[in-house]
Design a protein around this motif. Structure first.
Motif, PDB file in Angstrom:
ATOM      1  N   THR A  80     -32.441  22.328  67.021  1.00  0.00           N
ATOM      2  CA  THR A  80     -33.820  22.334  66.511  1.00  0.00           C
ATOM      3  C   THR A  80     -33.826  21.964  65.028  1.00  0.00           C
ATOM      4  OG1 THR A  80     -34.446  24.068  68.099  1.00  0.00           O
ATOM      5  CG2 THR A  80     -35.915  23.730  66.216  1.00  0.00           C
ATOM      6  N   LEU A  98     -35.274  24.689  54.785  1.00  0.00           N
ATOM      7  CA  LEU A  98     -36.016  24.882  56.051  1.00  0.00           C
ATOM      8  C   LEU A  98     -35.480  26.047  56.874  1.00  0.00           C
ATOM      9  CD1 LEU A  98     -34.364  23.772  58.778  1.00  0.00           C
ATOM     10  CD2 LEU A  98     -34.909  21.563  57.771  1.00  0.00           C
ATOM     11  N   THR A  99     -34.295  26.548  56.537  1.00  0.00           N
ATOM     12  CA  THR A  99     -33.709  27.656  57.312  1.00  0.00           C
ATOM     13  C   THR A  99     -34.374  28.981  56.975  1.00  0.00           C
ATOM     14  OG1 THR A  99     -31.571  26.582  57.606  1.00  0.00           O
ATOM     15  CG2 THR A  99     -31.602  28.984  57.756  1.00  0.00           C
ATOM     16  N   GLU A 150     -35.439  18.929  62.858  1.00  0.00           N
ATOM     17  CA  GLU A 150     -36.237  19.137  61.643  1.00  0.00           C
ATOM     18  C   GLU A 150     -35.737  18.255  60.503  1.00  0.00           C
ATOM     19  OE1 GLU A 150     -36.547  23.900  62.376  1.00  0.00           O
ATOM     20  OE2 GLU A 150     -37.397  23.194  60.499  1.00  0.00           O
ATOM     21  N   LYS A 181     -43.814  22.852  57.457  1.00  0.00           N
ATOM     22  CA  LYS A 181     -43.109  23.237  56.224  1.00  0.00           C
ATOM     23  C   LYS A 181     -43.306  22.177  55.141  1.00  0.00           C
ATOM     24  CE  LYS A 181     -39.697  26.015  58.680  1.00  0.00           C
ATOM     25  NZ  LYS A 181     -38.269  26.136  59.132  1.00  0.00           N
ATOM     26  N   ARG A 232     -44.402  29.213  65.920  1.00  0.00           N
ATOM     27  CA  ARG A 232     -43.359  30.197  66.235  1.00  0.00           C
ATOM     28  C   ARG A 232     -43.708  30.990  67.492  1.00  0.00           C
ATOM     29  NH1 ARG A 232     -42.124  31.781  59.887  1.00  0.00           N
ATOM     30  NH2 ARG A 232     -40.453  30.233  59.603  1.00  0.00           N
ATOM     31  N   LEU A 278     -42.724  28.921  70.370  1.00  0.00           N
ATOM     32  CA  LEU A 278     -41.270  28.972  70.580  1.00  0.00           C
ATOM     33  C   LEU A 278     -40.858  30.273  71.264  1.00  0.00           C
ATOM     34  CD1 LEU A 278     -39.900  27.441  67.250  1.00  0.00           C
ATOM     35  CD2 LEU A 278     -40.315  26.304  69.439  1.00  0.00           C
TER      36      LEU A 278
HETATM   37  C1  LIG Z   1     -38.101  26.893  63.910  1.00  0.00           C
HETATM   38  C2  LIG Z   1     -37.947  27.226  62.619  1.00  0.00           C
HETATM   39  O1  LIG Z   1     -37.029  26.619  61.803  1.00  0.00           O
HETATM   40  C3  LIG Z   1     -35.652  27.044  61.820  1.00  0.00           C
HETATM   41  C4  LIG Z   1     -35.163  27.083  63.206  1.00  0.00           C
HETATM   42  C5  LIG Z   1     -35.332  28.214  63.952  1.00  0.00           C
HETATM   43  C6  LIG Z   1     -35.093  28.175  65.434  1.00  0.00           C
HETATM   44  O2  LIG Z   1     -34.646  27.122  65.937  1.00  0.00           O
HETATM   45  O3  LIG Z   1     -35.404  29.193  66.108  1.00  0.00           O
HETATM   46  C7  LIG Z   1     -35.733  29.434  63.361  1.00  0.00           C
HETATM   47  C8  LIG Z   1     -35.885  29.519  61.999  1.00  0.00           C
HETATM   48  C9  LIG Z   1     -35.531  28.404  61.118  1.00  0.00           C
HETATM   49  O4  LIG Z   1     -34.227  28.572  60.603  1.00  0.00           O
HETATM   50  C10 LIG Z   1     -38.783  28.283  61.990  1.00  0.00           C
HETATM   51  O5  LIG Z   1     -38.750  28.369  60.745  1.00  0.00           O
HETATM   52  O6  LIG Z   1     -39.469  29.009  62.737  1.00  0.00           O
END
Ligand SMILES: C=C(O[C@@H]1C=C(C(=O)O)C=C[C@H]1O)C(=O)O
Length: 282
Positions: free
Chosen positions: A269, A191-192, A273, A165, A18, A21
């Motif tokens: 994204t 996953l959300t 996943e 995950k 994260r 990202l």
């Molecule tokens: C990337 C993830 O998975 C999902 C996608 C996300 C995104 O594209 O920013 C954020 C949260 C989740 O819904 C995460 O859990 O961090």
């Protein structure tokens, strides 16, 4: 160890993923700001507009992307599990392969760059550039490639997030069950993380406002009369109030950056996943 936990490497750390990202948000915002300097230059996105000596009939951007990715492929850029090309049939590397830790199980070698390219050309570019043609075709395409590569890396990072995950002991059995059922909807729910998404969109707006500020209005640009000590240097707004937002002449449309993520980057994204997970047990 059960096949389901056939783990080739240590589980990717979700918190570290994260953070990566978050850093890619900066790369993407600044790449969009750089592209927005030039006009739409719509002709670089249209096939058969340029006469290529090699008879190539695609768009100038597609041709430039093919040229750039061909060179990058020769130095094994696309052997890295977090890099995905837009061009097919790239040349083999001139360097020997690197041994990457086998973290992902990706038999389909999922690549949704065609979708990313379409969204970028048909939605993002019209939103961040002024209409018209300033003939800066090479510069525009150079910035386009930087945007496309950053967006592709960010979206395909979904594979590492999904693997993290999947390996979470608290959810692993649920993931295995849903994968075997091919239950997309429940997988999407599992996953959300809505809280992460909500915070991301708030952070993104603040960043786009701050990074996109035209500081000439604050007397802080390169042309300010730095010898005029009577002019107080106004500090960079760290958290502009709503009232101030209208006054900040931003070099990038922050609403567009937020909607880009809300409507495309995050959904794409999660598409990565889901597709990754659906083939994780192949
Ligand atoms: C990337 C993830 O998975 C999902 C996608 C996300 C995104 O594209 O920013 C954020 C949260 C989740 O819904 C995460 O859990 O961090």
């Amino acid at each position: 160890m059960s096949r389901n936990l056939l783990i080739l490497g240590a589980a990717p750390n979700l918190s570290e993923l994260r953070n990566t990202l978050v850093r890619l948000e900066d790369t993407i915002i600044f790449a969009l700001i750089e592209r927005s300097q030039f006009k739409h230059n719509n002709s670089i996105y249209k096939a058969n507009k340029m006469n290529f000596r090699d008879g190539y009939t695609g768009s100038f951007l597609s041709w430039f992307l093919k040229e750039v990715e061909s060179v990058h492929a020769k130095v094994r850029r696309y052997q890295s599990p977090d890099e995905y090309p837009f061009t097919n049939n790239l040349p083999e590397p001139v360097l020997p392969p690197l041994e990457y830790p086998p973290v992902l199980v990706d038999p389909q070698e999922i690549n949704i760059n065609d979708e990313i390219f379409d969204v970028y050309v048909n939605t993002v570019i019209p939103g961040i550039t002024a209409q018209g043609d300033d003939t800066n075709y090479g510069s525009s395409a150079t910035r386009d490639i930087e945007c496309l590569q950053a967006l592709s890396r960010r979206i395909h990072y979904g594979k590492f997030v999904a693997e993290s995950k999947f390996q979470d002991p608290d959810c692993h059995d649920e993931y295995v069950r849903l994968i075997k059922e091919k239950n997309r909807d429940r997988l999407m729910e599992l996953l959300t993380n809505s809280r992460v998404e909500e915070l991301l969109l708030k952070r993104l707006k603040a960043k786009a406002l701050i990074y996109g500020q035209d500081l000439s209005s604050a007397g802080l640009d390169g042309n300010s009369n730095i010898n005029d000590s009577s002019q107080p240097l106004i500090g960079l707004r760290s958290s502009p109030s709503d009232a101030a937002e209208e006054k900040i002449k931003s070099r990038v449309d922050y609403d567009l950056v937020v909607s880009l993520y809300r409507d495309y980057v995050i959904p794409l994204t999660k598409e990565v996943e889901i597709e990754y997970l659906l083939h994780r047990l192949d």
